[in-house]
Design a protein around this motif. Structure first.
Motif, PDB file in Angstrom:
ATOM      1  N   VAL A 106       0.866  -1.171   0.000  1.00  0.00           N
ATOM      2  CA  VAL A 106       0.000   0.000   0.000  1.00  0.00           C
ATOM      3  C   VAL A 106       0.907   1.227   0.000  1.00  0.00           C
ATOM      4  O   VAL A 106       2.073   1.159   0.417  1.00  0.00           O
ATOM      5  N   LEU A 107       0.373   2.331  -0.481  1.00  0.00           N
ATOM      6  CA  LEU A 107       1.105   3.593  -0.488  1.00  0.00           C
ATOM      7  C   LEU A 107       0.495   4.493   0.574  1.00  0.00           C
ATOM      8  O   LEU A 107      -0.708   4.764   0.554  1.00  0.00           O
ATOM      9  N   ASP A 108       1.320   4.951   1.492  1.00  0.00           N
ATOM     10  CA  ASP A 108       0.877   5.841   2.566  1.00  0.00           C
ATOM     11  C   ASP A 108       1.674   7.132   2.451  1.00  0.00           C
ATOM     12  O   ASP A 108       2.802   7.226   2.939  1.00  0.00           O
ATOM     13  N   GLY A 109       1.095   8.123   1.757  1.00  0.00           N
ATOM     14  CA  GLY A 109       1.850   9.331   1.478  1.00  0.00           C
ATOM     15  C   GLY A 109       2.992   8.993   0.545  1.00  0.00           C
ATOM     16  O   GLY A 109       2.783   8.507  -0.564  1.00  0.00           O
ATOM     17  N   GLN A 110       4.217   9.211   1.001  1.00  0.00           N
ATOM     18  CA  GLN A 110       5.393   8.866   0.210  1.00  0.00           C
ATOM     19  C   GLN A 110       6.158   7.707   0.842  1.00  0.00           C
ATOM     20  O   GLN A 110       7.381   7.606   0.722  1.00  0.00           O
ATOM     21  N   VAL A 111       5.413   6.812   1.486  1.00  0.00           N
ATOM     22  CA  VAL A 111       6.003   5.628   2.113  1.00  0.00           C
ATOM     23  C   VAL A 111       5.363   4.382   1.512  1.00  0.00           C
ATOM     24  O   VAL A 111       4.145   4.321   1.338  1.00  0.00           O
ATOM     25  N   ILE A 112       6.203   3.394   1.201  1.00  0.00           N
ATOM     26  CA  ILE A 112       5.715   2.101   0.728  1.00  0.00           C
ATOM     27  C   ILE A 112       5.591   1.170   1.924  1.00  0.00           C
ATOM     28  O   ILE A 112       6.545   0.999   2.684  1.00  0.00           O
ATOM     29  N   LEU A 113       4.412   0.588   2.103  1.00  0.00           N
ATOM     30  CA  LEU A 113       4.198  -0.396   3.162  1.00  0.00           C
ATOM     31  C   LEU A 113       3.992  -1.754   2.511  1.00  0.00           C
ATOM     32  O   LEU A 113       3.088  -1.930   1.688  1.00  0.00           O
ATOM     33  N   CYS A 114       4.838  -2.715   2.882  1.00  0.00           N
ATOM     34  CA  CYS A 114       4.798  -4.043   2.272  1.00  0.00           C
ATOM     35  C   CYS A 114       4.274  -5.056   3.284  1.00  0.00           C
ATOM     36  O   CYS A 114       4.653  -5.031   4.459  1.00  0.00           O
ATOM     37  N   GLN A 115       3.408  -5.954   2.830  1.00  0.00           N
ATOM     38  CA  GLN A 115       2.806  -6.957   3.717  1.00  0.00           C
ATOM     39  C   GLN A 115       3.802  -8.078   4.000  1.00  0.00           C
ATOM     40  O   GLN A 115       4.376  -8.654   3.070  1.00  0.00           O
ATOM     41  N   ASN A 116       4.024  -8.374   5.282  1.00  0.00           N
ATOM     42  CA  ASN A 116       4.953  -9.440   5.643  1.00  0.00           C
ATOM     43  C   ASN A 116       4.216 -10.767   5.774  1.00  0.00           C
ATOM     44  O   ASN A 116       3.012 -10.869   5.534  1.00  0.00           O
ATOM     45  N   ALA A 117       4.939 -11.807   6.194  1.00  0.00           N
ATOM     46  CA  ALA A 117       4.363 -13.155   6.283  1.00  0.00           C
ATOM     47  C   ALA A 117       3.222 -13.235   7.296  1.00  0.00           C
ATOM     48  O   ALA A 117       2.337 -14.087   7.190  1.00  0.00           O
ATOM     49  N   LYS A 118       3.226 -12.352   8.306  1.00  0.00           N
ATOM     50  CA  LYS A 118       2.177 -12.353   9.320  1.00  0.00           C
ATOM     51  C   LYS A 118       0.946 -11.570   8.893  1.00  0.00           C
ATOM     52  O   LYS A 118      -0.058 -11.542   9.598  1.00  0.00           O
ATOM     53  N   GLY A 119       1.048 -10.910   7.732  1.00  0.00           N
ATOM     54  CA  GLY A 119      -0.078 -10.114   7.256  1.00  0.00           C
ATOM     55  C   GLY A 119      -0.010  -8.663   7.651  1.00  0.00           C
ATOM     56  O   GLY A 119      -0.898  -7.876   7.305  1.00  0.00           O
ATOM     57  N   ASP A 120       1.043  -8.287   8.405  1.00  0.00           N
ATOM     58  CA  ASP A 120       1.204  -6.886   8.806  1.00  0.00           C
ATOM     59  C   ASP A 120       1.925  -6.109   7.706  1.00  0.00           C
ATOM     60  O   ASP A 120       2.619  -6.691   6.863  1.00  0.00           O
ATOM     61  N   PHE A 121       1.789  -4.782   7.746  1.00  0.00           N
ATOM     62  CA  PHE A 121       2.432  -3.939   6.740  1.00  0.00           C
ATOM     63  C   PHE A 121       3.585  -3.175   7.370  1.00  0.00           C
ATOM     64  O   PHE A 121       3.419  -2.521   8.413  1.00  0.00           O
ATOM     65  N   GLU A 122       4.749  -3.278   6.730  1.00  0.00           N
ATOM     66  CA  GLU A 122       5.950  -2.639   7.238  1.00  0.00           C
ATOM     67  C   GLU A 122       6.549  -1.744   6.161  1.00  0.00           C
ATOM     68  O   GLU A 122       6.465  -2.056   4.961  1.00  0.00           O
ATOM     69  N   PRO A 123       7.183  -0.630   6.560  1.00  0.00           N
ATOM     70  CA  PRO A 123       7.817   0.251   5.575  1.00  0.00           C
ATOM     71  C   PRO A 123       8.925  -0.487   4.819  1.00  0.00           C
ATOM     72  O   PRO A 123       9.629  -1.336   5.378  1.00  0.00           O
ATOM     73  N   ALA A 124       9.062  -0.181   3.546  1.00  0.00           N
ATOM     74  CA  ALA A 124      10.107  -0.809   2.721  1.00  0.00           C
ATOM     75  C   ALA A 124      10.614   0.211   1.714  1.00  0.00           C
ATOM     76  O   ALA A 124       9.855   1.048   1.213  1.00  0.00           O
ATOM     77  N   THR A 125      11.924   0.148   1.455  1.00  0.00           N
ATOM     78  CA  THR A 125      12.490   0.989   0.409  1.00  0.00           C
ATOM     79  C   THR A 125      12.215   0.343  -0.944  1.00  0.00           C
ATOM     80  O   THR A 125      11.804  -0.822  -1.031  1.00  0.00           O
ATOM     81  N   LEU A 126      12.467   1.089  -2.006  1.00  0.00           N
ATOM     82  CA  LEU A 126      12.271   0.535  -3.345  1.00  0.00           C
ATOM     83  C   LEU A 126      13.177  -0.665  -3.580  1.00  0.00           C
ATOM     84  O   LEU A 126      12.764  -1.663  -4.183  1.00  0.00           O
ATOM     85  N   GLN A 127      14.406  -0.589  -3.098  1.00  0.00           N
ATOM     86  CA  GLN A 127      15.341  -1.701  -3.305  1.00  0.00           C
ATOM     87  C   GLN A 127      14.917  -2.935  -2.508  1.00  0.00           C
ATOM     88  O   GLN A 127      15.023  -4.052  -2.979  1.00  0.00           O
ATOM     89  N   GLU A 128      14.409  -2.717  -1.292  1.00  0.00           N
ATOM     90  CA  GLU A 128      13.900  -3.843  -0.495  1.00  0.00           C
ATOM     91  C   GLU A 128      12.669  -4.466  -1.166  1.00  0.00           C
ATOM     92  O   GLU A 128      12.467  -5.684  -1.132  1.00  0.00           O
ATOM     93  N   LEU A 129      11.866  -3.609  -1.795  1.00  0.00           N
ATOM     94  CA  LEU A 129      10.666  -4.090  -2.468  1.00  0.00           C
ATOM     95  C   LEU A 129      11.021  -5.010  -3.634  1.00  0.00           C
ATOM     96  O   LEU A 129      10.310  -5.989  -3.913  1.00  0.00           O
ATOM     97  N   LEU A 130      12.121  -4.714  -4.322  1.00  0.00           N
ATOM     98  CA  LEU A 130      12.569  -5.583  -5.421  1.00  0.00           C
ATOM     99  C   LEU A 130      12.808  -6.999  -4.938  1.00  0.00           C
ATOM    100  O   LEU A 130      12.446  -7.970  -5.608  1.00  0.00           O
ATOM    101  N   VAL A 131      13.430  -7.138  -3.760  1.00  0.00           N
ATOM    102  CA  VAL A 131      13.716  -8.455  -3.207  1.00  0.00           C
ATOM    103  C   VAL A 131      12.412  -9.171  -2.841  1.00  0.00           C
ATOM    104  O   VAL A 131      12.222 -10.341  -3.146  1.00  0.00           O
ATOM    105  N   LEU A 132      11.525  -8.445  -2.181  1.00  0.00           N
ATOM    106  CA  LEU A 132      10.261  -9.033  -1.732  1.00  0.00           C
ATOM    107  C   LEU A 132       9.350  -9.400  -2.903  1.00  0.00           C
ATOM    108  O   LEU A 132       8.528 -10.311  -2.801  1.00  0.00           O
ATOM    109  N   ALA A 133       9.509  -8.697  -4.013  1.00  0.00           N
ATOM    110  CA  ALA A 133       8.629  -8.932  -5.165  1.00  0.00           C
ATOM    111  C   ALA A 133       9.066 -10.126  -6.016  1.00  0.00           C
ATOM    112  O   ALA A 133       8.287 -10.636  -6.816  1.00  0.00           O
ATOM    113  N   SER A 134      10.297 -10.580  -5.828  1.00  0.00           N
ATOM    114  CA  SER A 134      10.838 -11.647  -6.683  1.00  0.00           C
ATOM    115  C   SER A 134      10.360 -13.015  -6.204  1.00  0.00           C
ATOM    116  O   SER A 134      10.100 -13.220  -5.029  1.00  0.00           O
TER     117      SER A 134
END
Length: 330
Positions: free
Chosen positions: A302-330
């Motif tokens: 989800v996008l919260d302002g200018q922050v990316i929140l990525c859903q973890n294995a527990k279903g919670d959303f944590e802030p992630a950088t664009l580079q971290e998102l690349l890893v999580l998206a693969s």
């Protein structure tokens, strides 16, 4: 109207021609663009507007082109609104968008497709039923008809995420049920013929069909107790394609006079996804707080302002950088 105008200006001095263009013609065009309603049009917008970009003499075009380009965001916004209820089986969206493929700047045209078209195509494939007994092909054909406008890697990623997993699952189920080999071979060949050469020849799609051949071979030998796992999904990166200079009009005008605001954060994420070969598309779900859930490759964000929140294995959303998102998206 453009033909009549061009005939008259040949007889007039340049200052008077410019005055007519900017004080009489442009206000009428601006008002017509403001009143344009895509769903109610009897004459398509491109038929009466684009000639003013493409057919004016060189002495006048530089004066009108920047004004017309300034109206492009309004036109795209109206297109987005008109496409909200559009469904892939309806060919009208192709008729509306195709004339603008080489008018809008390539980035802006691609964003329009990613926002309005690709999410609908993804849902179309997700709802598509694979039924060997009574197969309907219209949903797949509705997706493939966009190949002229969408980059090849976008089409490939749609097929790899929303079509082939269920196609392979049906094949596995059929193989375990003791099929008539002639029937399953005919089914395989029939599906392969549905895709154009540039899709079938891509390594990611070859892997899907080669997997099917292995499954069919095991079924022929009666050895279906341990079928191989389907190929894992690896996002297809953007492919360098030789295309006509897309967006030459808007881009050329912007080079002379930069127009429009800077990119929004959502547009930054969209461009980052595109550059790295991932699809970034909205889903039909929202978080408990009401924020729209997006899919970035394999990750839910989800996008919260200018922050990316990525859903973890527990279903919670944590802030992630664009580079971290690349890893999580693969």
């Amino acid at each position: 109207a453009i033909s009549l105008f061009n005939e008259w200006i040949e007889l007039l001095p340049l200052p008077l021609s410019l005055s007519l263009l900017l004080q009489i013609v442009w206000p009428k065009l601006e008002r017509a663009i403001h009143n344009w309603e895509p769903r109610l049009e009897s004459i398509p917008l491109h038929e009466w507007l684009l000639p003013w970009l493409q057919s004016l003499p060189p002495s006048l075009s530089p004066s009108l082109s920047p004004l017309l380009v300034l109206s492009f965001p309004v036109i795209r916004q109206k297109m987005e609104i008109s496409l909200q209820r559009w469904q892939p089986a309806d060919p009208s969206a192709l008729c509306i968008l195709k004339p603008w493929q080489h008018i809008f700047e390539a980035h802006n045209f691609h964003l329009l497709l990613m926002r309005c078209i690709v999410p609908k195509l993804s849902l179309c494939l997700e709802d598509f039923q694979i039924n060997p007994a009574n197969q309907q092909l219209q949903p797949l054909q509705s997706v493939l008809q966009w190949m002229d406008l969408l980059p090849l890697h976008t089409i490939l990623n749609l097929l790899l995420t929303s079509f082939f997993p269920k196609w392979v699952a049906v094949l596995h189920h059929w193989a375990r049920s003791g099929p008539v080999l002639a029937e399953i071979s005919k089914w395989y060949s029939g599906w392969k013929k549905q895709f154009p050469k540039e899709i079938v020849s891509h390594p990611s799609i070859k892997a899907q069909f080669n997997h099917a051949l292995v499954v069919m071979e095991k079924a022929a030998k009666g050895n279906t107790s341990s079928l191989p796992a389907p190929p894992s999904y690896e996002p297809v990166a953007p492919i360098v394609e030789k295309r006509i200079d897309s967006g030459r009009v808007e881009k050329a005008v912007k080079k002379k006079a930069p127009l429009g605001p800077s990119m929004s954060f959502k547009e930054v994420v969209e461009q980052f996804a595109e550059e790295n070969g991932f699809m970034f598309i909205p889903t039909q779900r929202r978080t408990p707080s009401g924020k729209l859930l997006y899919r970035f490759g394999k990750a839910n964000v989800v996008l919260d302002g200018q922050v990316i929140l990525c859903q973890n294995a527990k279903g919670d959303f944590e802030p992630a950088t664009l580079q971290e998102l690349l890893v999580l998206a693969s």
